[in-house]
Scaffold this active site. Sequence first.
Site, PDB file in Angstrom:
ATOM      1  N   LYS A   8      -0.313   1.649  10.136  1.00  0.00           N
ATOM      2  CA  LYS A   8      -0.698   0.478   9.743  1.00  0.00           C
ATOM      3  C   LYS A   8       0.375   0.841   7.886  1.00  0.00           C
ATOM      4  CE  LYS A   8      -3.801  -0.048   7.005  1.00  0.00           C
ATOM      5  NZ  LYS A   8      -3.634  -0.372   5.547  1.00  0.00           N
ATOM      6  N   ASN A   9      -0.488   2.141   7.069  1.00  0.00           N
ATOM      7  CA  ASN A   9      -0.250   3.114   6.424  1.00  0.00           C
ATOM      8  C   ASN A   9       1.620   3.275   6.286  1.00  0.00           C
ATOM      9  OD1 ASN A   9      -2.648   1.915   5.616  1.00  0.00           O
ATOM     10  ND2 ASN A   9      -3.359   4.181   5.345  1.00  0.00           N
ATOM     11  N   ARG A  64      -4.475  -4.767  -1.045  1.00  0.00           N
ATOM     12  CA  ARG A  64      -4.273  -3.171  -2.068  1.00  0.00           C
ATOM     13  C   ARG A  64      -2.218  -3.512  -2.091  1.00  0.00           C
ATOM     14  NH1 ARG A  64      -4.468   0.452  -3.963  1.00  0.00           N
ATOM     15  NH2 ARG A  64      -5.136   0.312  -5.716  1.00  0.00           N
ATOM     16  N   CYS A  99     -12.172  -2.248  -5.459  1.00  0.00           N
ATOM     17  CA  CYS A  99     -12.089  -2.910  -4.194  1.00  0.00           C
ATOM     18  C   CYS A  99     -13.287  -2.141  -3.908  1.00  0.00           C
ATOM     19  CB  CYS A  99     -10.787  -2.477  -3.613  1.00  0.00           C
ATOM     20  SG  CYS A  99     -10.840  -0.533  -3.366  1.00  0.00           S
ATOM     21  N   ILE A 105     -12.065  12.093  -3.235  1.00  0.00           N
ATOM     22  CA  ILE A 105     -10.803  10.695  -3.343  1.00  0.00           C
ATOM     23  C   ILE A 105     -11.357   9.797  -4.295  1.00  0.00           C
ATOM     24  CG2 ILE A 105      -8.616   9.735  -2.594  1.00  0.00           C
ATOM     25  CD1 ILE A 105      -8.259  12.562  -1.926  1.00  0.00           C
ATOM     26  N   ARG A 161      -8.256  -5.147   9.905  1.00  0.00           N
ATOM     27  CA  ARG A 161      -7.505  -5.142   8.275  1.00  0.00           C
ATOM     28  C   ARG A 161      -5.953  -4.128   9.307  1.00  0.00           C
ATOM     29  NH1 ARG A 161      -8.644  -3.735   3.776  1.00  0.00           N
ATOM     30  NH2 ARG A 161      -6.564  -3.327   3.021  1.00  0.00           N
TER      31      ARG A 161
HETATM   32  C1  UD1 Z   1      -3.664   5.242   0.117  1.00  0.00           C
HETATM   33  C2  UD1 Z   1      -3.633   4.990   1.144  1.00  0.00           C
HETATM   34  C3  UD1 Z   1      -4.933   4.818   1.749  1.00  0.00           C
HETATM   35  C4  UD1 Z   1      -5.579   6.236   2.234  1.00  0.00           C
HETATM   36  C5  UD1 Z   1      -5.587   6.940   0.145  1.00  0.00           C
HETATM   37  C6  UD1 Z   1      -5.907   7.726  -0.034  1.00  0.00           C
HETATM   38  C7  UD1 Z   1      -1.892   3.073   2.204  1.00  0.00           C
HETATM   39  C8  UD1 Z   1      -1.412   1.789   2.048  1.00  0.00           C
HETATM   40  N1  UD1 Z   1      -3.684   3.261   2.069  1.00  0.00           N
HETATM   41  O1  UD1 Z   1      -3.670   4.186  -0.414  1.00  0.00           O
HETATM   42  O2  UD1 Z   1      -5.507   4.249   3.256  1.00  0.00           O
HETATM   43  O3  UD1 Z   1      -7.283   5.683   1.271  1.00  0.00           O
HETATM   44  O4  UD1 Z   1      -4.173   6.695   0.656  1.00  0.00           O
HETATM   45  O5  UD1 Z   1      -5.066   9.191   1.273  1.00  0.00           O
HETATM   46  O6  UD1 Z   1      -1.126   3.673   2.262  1.00  0.00           O
HETATM   47  N2  UD1 Z   1      -5.539   6.404  -8.547  1.00  0.00           N
HETATM   48  C9  UD1 Z   1      -5.483   6.434  -9.849  1.00  0.00           C
HETATM   49  N3  UD1 Z   1      -3.489   5.434 -10.000  1.00  0.00           N
HETATM   50  C10 UD1 Z   1      -2.346   5.362 -10.002  1.00  0.00           C
HETATM   51  C11 UD1 Z   1      -3.336   5.199  -7.922  1.00  0.00           C
HETATM   52  C12 UD1 Z   1      -4.173   6.367  -7.465  1.00  0.00           C
HETATM   53  O7  UD1 Z   1      -6.269   6.697 -10.497  1.00  0.00           O
HETATM   54  O8  UD1 Z   1      -2.201   4.521  -9.899  1.00  0.00           O
HETATM   55  C13 UD1 Z   1      -5.996   7.433  -7.370  1.00  0.00           C
HETATM   56  C14 UD1 Z   1      -6.992   6.118  -6.789  1.00  0.00           C
HETATM   57  O9  UD1 Z   1      -8.055   4.991  -7.748  1.00  0.00           O
HETATM   58  C15 UD1 Z   1      -7.211   7.273  -5.506  1.00  0.00           C
HETATM   59  C16 UD1 Z   1      -6.615   8.264  -5.834  1.00  0.00           C
HETATM   60  O10 UD1 Z   1      -5.712   8.311  -6.830  1.00  0.00           O
HETATM   61  O11 UD1 Z   1      -8.727   8.524  -6.911  1.00  0.00           O
HETATM   62  C17 UD1 Z   1      -5.670   8.504  -4.628  1.00  0.00           C
HETATM   63  O12 UD1 Z   1      -5.548   7.007  -4.263  1.00  0.00           O
HETATM   64  P1  UD1 Z   1      -3.844   7.036  -3.531  1.00  0.00           P
HETATM   65  O13 UD1 Z   1      -2.761   8.017  -2.773  1.00  0.00           O
HETATM   66  O14 UD1 Z   1      -3.100   6.159  -4.659  1.00  0.00           O
HETATM   67  O15 UD1 Z   1      -4.395   5.852  -2.591  1.00  0.00           O
HETATM   68  P2  UD1 Z   1      -4.156   4.321  -2.145  1.00  0.00           P
HETATM   69  O16 UD1 Z   1      -2.155   4.733  -2.185  1.00  0.00           O
HETATM   70  O17 UD1 Z   1      -3.795   3.776  -3.104  1.00  0.00           O
END
Ligand code: UD1
Length: 446
Positions: A22-23, A93, A117, A331, A401
Amino acid sequence: MDKFLITGGRPLKGAVAISGAKNSALPCMAAALLTAETVILHNLPYARDIITQRRLLEDLGATVLTPELRTHKINASHIEVFEAPYELVKTMRASVLALGPLLARFGKAKVSLPGGCAIGTRPIDLHLRGFEQLGAEVRLEGGNVVARAPQGGRLIGATISFEKVTVTGTENLLMAATLAKGRTVLRNAACEPEISDLCELLNRMGARVRGAGTPTIEIDGVEALGGAQHTIIPDRIETGTFIVAAAITGGELEIKDCQPEHLTAVIAKLREVVVVIEDLNPSTLRVKRGNALLASDVSTEPHPNFPTDMQAQYMALMTQAEGHATITETIFENRFMHASEMQRMGAQIHLNGRIATVSGPTKLTGAPVLASDLRASASLVLAGLVAQGETMIERVYHIDRGYERIEAKLRAVGADIQRIRESVTAQLTDAAGTDAAAIASLSGTS
Ligand code: UD1
């Protein structure tokens, strides 16, 4: 809202085939917005987020054909809308992944800012800062992010060092950079296999991306991208979930169509707690439990380390392991919602901020539980499979999902799991209730 009714205690036996990731599918579908030519994606999982992403593409003006259930032919030659609205972003998201491609190809994009979320605040500040470094003007307007490319409508290559590793942030920025003027270097980029899969698709479309799978990705922008065909990689988290399902029930599963090298940290950790995992061939694993499961600590980290998306399933497994396991979630700040539900089933879990200590083994007993997010729901299914008696899991739309027909796959290998569909009458009553409440609130009576 559907529910799962599980009667635990049956060891799983047989073979299960893993679906597409999915991701990986979500960013690859967004990448189709980068070109006027057709992008054909194979091996998409039949999961709700894919349907949501398809709806987003169609709302923007793209045509999506489905010649086969798991193949989408996406043509984005007539994009008329440049906006991902709140209704979509709040349910998924990952719809923010439309931002990079729209901004790169059309010079403008508007995406509703995702709120918090179930697993934390999850900001997208790093995506936005990156777009600014590519020359975009980014403003907040009425809860939306409005981004515009600089004069001339084209982004400009830059060096972007991510403060934190972000998966969708890396994907958004690298898609944007494919059409930017000049070279972009992404430092401290995410190394997840889904990033490499996306880059493979982008390069097939004519992009010039190097270094995917490493922390430094270089992109030389091109004038335009073309069509391509691509097959999505197997879902490593679904693979890990089924490995745990075999181990937790004391069964034996053959897990087919997977890519074990994408989950080496998970496999290594599970072998350490004495799950027997054999490589039958490069895409098939045979899994069974050793004599007794042993507790072992784990900390979630970006790839190639232990993924946060396997933390909840590992916690379910640790309730059946001998000793104390400390699970540290680095994370997301609020990703232990499943712990309190497992406690209601009899698990011994002590929470202290981002650290959970699980003591086992404990005999779990079935109970009504509430799924709070995608992976939490998977962990409750796993707990239900080993619990004595009946477990009713509510809000399984979370699991729908991201997992393709998990209950059908589990039933095929011997699990006693049923989907309890909400009856049409209940849905009608609900809708009527909602209407009545809305009318009441409009007339000031509630
Ligand atoms: C993606 C995955 C999710 C997985 C996560 C971590 C998808 C669709 N989803 O989510 O399943 O759990 O990676 O492996 O691929 N952060 C910030 N600012 C930003 C972006 C991120 O502070 O602009 C922080 C987040 O709050 C979190 C960390 O960085 O603490 C990692 O998040 P991120 O890797 O961005 O997660 P997603 O891409 O949303």
